[in-house]
Design a protein around this motif. Structure first.
Motif, PDB file in Angstrom:
ATOM      1  N   SER A 190      28.178 -35.012  50.015  1.00  0.00           N
ATOM      2  CA  SER A 190      27.238 -36.309  49.727  1.00  0.00           C
ATOM      3  C   SER A 190      27.939 -37.171  49.137  1.00  0.00           C
ATOM      4  CB  SER A 190      26.138 -35.487  48.876  1.00  0.00           C
ATOM      5  OG  SER A 190      26.556 -35.227  47.644  1.00  0.00           O
ATOM      6  N   ARG A 193      31.327 -38.311  52.173  1.00  0.00           N
ATOM      7  CA  ARG A 193      31.203 -38.625  53.272  1.00  0.00           C
ATOM      8  C   ARG A 193      30.589 -40.245  53.419  1.00  0.00           C
ATOM      9  NH1 ARG A 193      27.453 -34.959  54.793  1.00  0.00           N
ATOM     10  NH2 ARG A 193      29.110 -33.568  55.673  1.00  0.00           N
ATOM     11  N   PRO A 194      29.797 -40.643  52.435  1.00  0.00           N
ATOM     12  CA  PRO A 194      29.561 -42.229  52.430  1.00  0.00           C
ATOM     13  C   PRO A 194      30.615 -42.971  52.105  1.00  0.00           C
ATOM     14  CG  PRO A 194      28.316 -40.831  50.580  1.00  0.00           C
ATOM     15  CD  PRO A 194      28.921 -39.933  51.607  1.00  0.00           C
ATOM     16  N   ILE A 197      32.819 -43.413  55.043  1.00  0.00           N
ATOM     17  CA  ILE A 197      31.839 -44.524  55.866  1.00  0.00           C
ATOM     18  C   ILE A 197      32.218 -45.768  55.147  1.00  0.00           C
ATOM     19  CG2 ILE A 197      29.883 -45.187  56.558  1.00  0.00           C
ATOM     20  CD1 ILE A 197      28.673 -42.494  56.576  1.00  0.00           C
ATOM     21  N   GLU A 215      26.228 -48.641  57.029  1.00  0.00           N
ATOM     22  CA  GLU A 215      24.649 -48.226  57.510  1.00  0.00           C
ATOM     23  C   GLU A 215      24.512 -47.027  56.561  1.00  0.00           C
ATOM     24  OE1 GLU A 215      22.902 -49.578  59.684  1.00  0.00           O
ATOM     25  OE2 GLU A 215      24.367 -50.804  60.400  1.00  0.00           O
ATOM     26  N   GLY A 216      22.811 -46.819  56.476  1.00  0.00           N
ATOM     27  CA  GLY A 216      22.864 -45.684  55.644  1.00  0.00           C
ATOM     28  C   GLY A 216      21.938 -46.006  54.300  1.00  0.00           C
ATOM     29  N   ASP A 217      21.272 -45.281  53.859  1.00  0.00           N
ATOM     30  CA  ASP A 217      20.386 -45.567  52.594  1.00  0.00           C
ATOM     31  C   ASP A 217      21.076 -44.620  51.383  1.00  0.00           C
ATOM     32  OD1 ASP A 217      18.654 -46.237  50.531  1.00  0.00           O
ATOM     33  OD2 ASP A 217      17.176 -45.226  51.472  1.00  0.00           O
ATOM     34  N   TYR A 218      22.068 -44.793  50.728  1.00  0.00           N
ATOM     35  CA  TYR A 218      22.622 -44.013  49.894  1.00  0.00           C
ATOM     36  C   TYR A 218      22.251 -44.544  48.415  1.00  0.00           C
ATOM     37  CZ  TYR A 218      26.028 -43.815  53.696  1.00  0.00           C
ATOM     38  OH  TYR A 218      26.480 -43.535  54.908  1.00  0.00           O
ATOM     39  N   GLY A 223      25.241 -46.168  46.595  1.00  0.00           N
ATOM     40  CA  GLY A 223      24.299 -47.319  47.332  1.00  0.00           C
ATOM     41  C   GLY A 223      24.712 -48.565  46.764  1.00  0.00           C
ATOM     42  N   SER A 226      27.760 -49.847  48.478  1.00  0.00           N
ATOM     43  CA  SER A 226      27.663 -50.292  50.090  1.00  0.00           C
ATOM     44  C   SER A 226      26.729 -51.592  49.956  1.00  0.00           C
ATOM     45  CB  SER A 226      26.820 -49.147  50.773  1.00  0.00           C
ATOM     46  OG  SER A 226      25.494 -48.808  50.015  1.00  0.00           O
TER      47      SER A 226
END
Length: 476
Positions: A190, A193-194, A197, A215-218, A223, A226
């Motif tokens: 968790s 991986r982000p 990315i 992309e993605g809501d972290y 978060g 990003s």
């Protein structure tokens, strides 16, 4: 194969939980062993003491030692224990099993009993080799004779139970470790991986692909990271667009006067024109030359401000006089659009410490913008007032105004609300920085279609500064 931060997260969590579980299991096993051993010891001790106390008070017979020992063997025996009667030397005088024994007991529980306490010893039985616990208690017979009642019980069943507990607790530990390993891998993924990315997207951005987005809501810090990178990419794209617009605008701004200068120069070189046409051509050349000089000076000022190389020649400045001089300079331009300039101020001079030329540059830019974006037959109000220790200048027009979207960025460098009016988009950015160098602030309020209000606040001259400025103006 797990690498880098994923491996470190899993390994550290696994080791931490493993050490914690081993510590807990060790404490638990020691506590369980102590509980079982103490329970057996307390059971034998309490029963033996109660029986000996009762026996001493009711059946003591000092005239018959043999009968005394036989009675001890009868009354002191306990279930699942072997009873031994010893003398003070540790020799076995009687056994509950009925067998004769001439051995001498030398374990630590015997001397403890002789000192008056209840002795306990745990170890291997010399005959059977099994693990046993021996509990010894002193018995006084008559005035001079002392005996020791020694109980011996096997600990094999207890040790087997402890082994079973160890096995089951070990299985629980293994199960917990498997669960922790699985959870730690999920937790690591968790996070990793982000990050992978984000790293991949950052690498693309580093190559100049600023259209890439993460992309993605972290959640939490990832978060925020990003979102920051996405915002950075958007700002770079916007800055590049502003830069491109600036290059296009400045190219147009430079090309227009150069074209006029070149055209009139070629025309005048060809000759054959009357004095009036020649005079008009020279005026246009002079006007466009001054325009070019202004553009270049604006770019140079911006460069100096960006590199903190702008030097200010500060002295006592009358804000009222500065504004009156600027109104004279822009009067002709305002008259062309039939715009009235109205100055409202008290009789005082509104003195400050500053660079008069730079302040003229700021207020000229502000008032010139007001004229440029005002409608025909309107007015521009210029108000000077004092608020505590500040001199406040308010320039208010009833022109086209600025939308909320543009108002947030109108003071950004190279930003232009309306490209049709020309300019470099640096005027307000330079004005803002010049006012800040004077210790003041420049604020803008506007509503699309209802005009714009620009408020400039500058520190007012104090009595001490007035005295110092009369002595020695400074350069900063």
């Amino acid at each position: 194969m797990m690498k880098g931060i994923r491996r470190q997260i899993v390994l550290q969590y696994f080791i931490l939980v493993l050490l914690a579980l081993l510590l807990i299991e060790s404490i638990f096993l020691v506590a369980m062993q102590k509980y079982y051993y103490d329970s057996i010891y307390n059971y034998i001790e309490s029963n033996s003491k109660n029986v000996i106390r009762y026996y001493n008070s009711s059946f003591i017979d000092s005239s018959n030692e043999s009968s005394f020992i036989s009675n001890l063997m009868y009354y002191l025996k306990l279930e699942n224990t072997s009873l031994e009667i010893l003398d003070t030397e540790g020799r076995v005088l009687a056994l509950s099993s009925g067998f004769e024994s001439d051995r001498v007991v030398q374990t630590s529980d015997v001397p403890q009993a002789l000192k008056g306490s209840t002795g306990r010893w745990i170890g291997k039985d010399v005959i059977t080799g099994e693990s046993v616990m021996a509990v010894s208690t002193k018995i006084d017979y008559g005035n001079d004779n002392v005996y020791i009642a020694r109980y011996v019980t096997s600990m094999e069943r207890v040790n087997d139970a402890l082994v079973d507990i160890l096995v089951w607790s070990g299985l629980i530990v293994v199960g917990v470790l498997v669960l922790v390993f699985t959870i730690s891998i999920g937790l690591a993924n968790s996070i990793v991986r982000p990050i992978n990315i984000i790293t991949a997207a950052s690498a693309e951005m580093a190559k100049g692909r600023f259209d890439v987005r993460i992309e993605g809501d972290y959640k939490y810090e990832i978060g925020e990271l990003s979102s920051t990178l996405n915002y950075m990419a958007e700002e770079i794209v916007r800055s590049n667009q502003v830069k491109d617009d600036f290059i296009s605008s400045i190219s147009h701004e430079l090309r227009t006067p150069l074209t006029s200068i070149k055209g009139w120069n070629e025309t005048l070189e060809s000759g054959g024109y009357d004095p009036e046409e020649t005079k008009m051509g020279l005026k246009i050349i002079s006007k466009e030359t001054n325009r070019l000089i202004g553009l270049v000076e604006e770019l140079l000022d911006f460069s100096k401000l960006q590199q903190n190389e702008m030097k200010m020649v500060k002295d006592t400045v009358s804000v009222r006089e500065v504004l009156q001089e600027i109104m004279l300079n822009v009067w002709a331009k305002a008259e062309q659009k039939q715009i009235k300039l109205r100055l409202s101020a008290e009789e005082e001079d509104y003195l400050i410490i500053g660079d008069g030329n730079r302040l003229k540059q700021v207020f000229l830019n502000v008032i010139d913008n007001a004229i440029k974006f005002s409608h025909m037959n309107t007015w521009i109000d210029i108000t000077i007032k004092r608020e505590q220790d500040q001199v406040v200048v308010i320039v208010q027009d009833t022109g086209i105004g600025i939308s909320e979207e543009h108002l947030e960025r109108v003071k950004d460098r190279f930003y232009q609300v309306d490209h049709q009016h020309g300019g470099t988009g640096l005027g307000l950015a330079i004005s803002q920085q010049l006012i800040e160098l004077h210790g003041g602030s420049l604020l803008m309020e506007s509503e699309l279609g209802n005009g714009t209000t620009v408020t400039v606040k500058l520190p007012a001259l104090t009595q001490e500064e007035h005295f110092e400025s009369d002595i020695d103006p400074g350069v900063v």
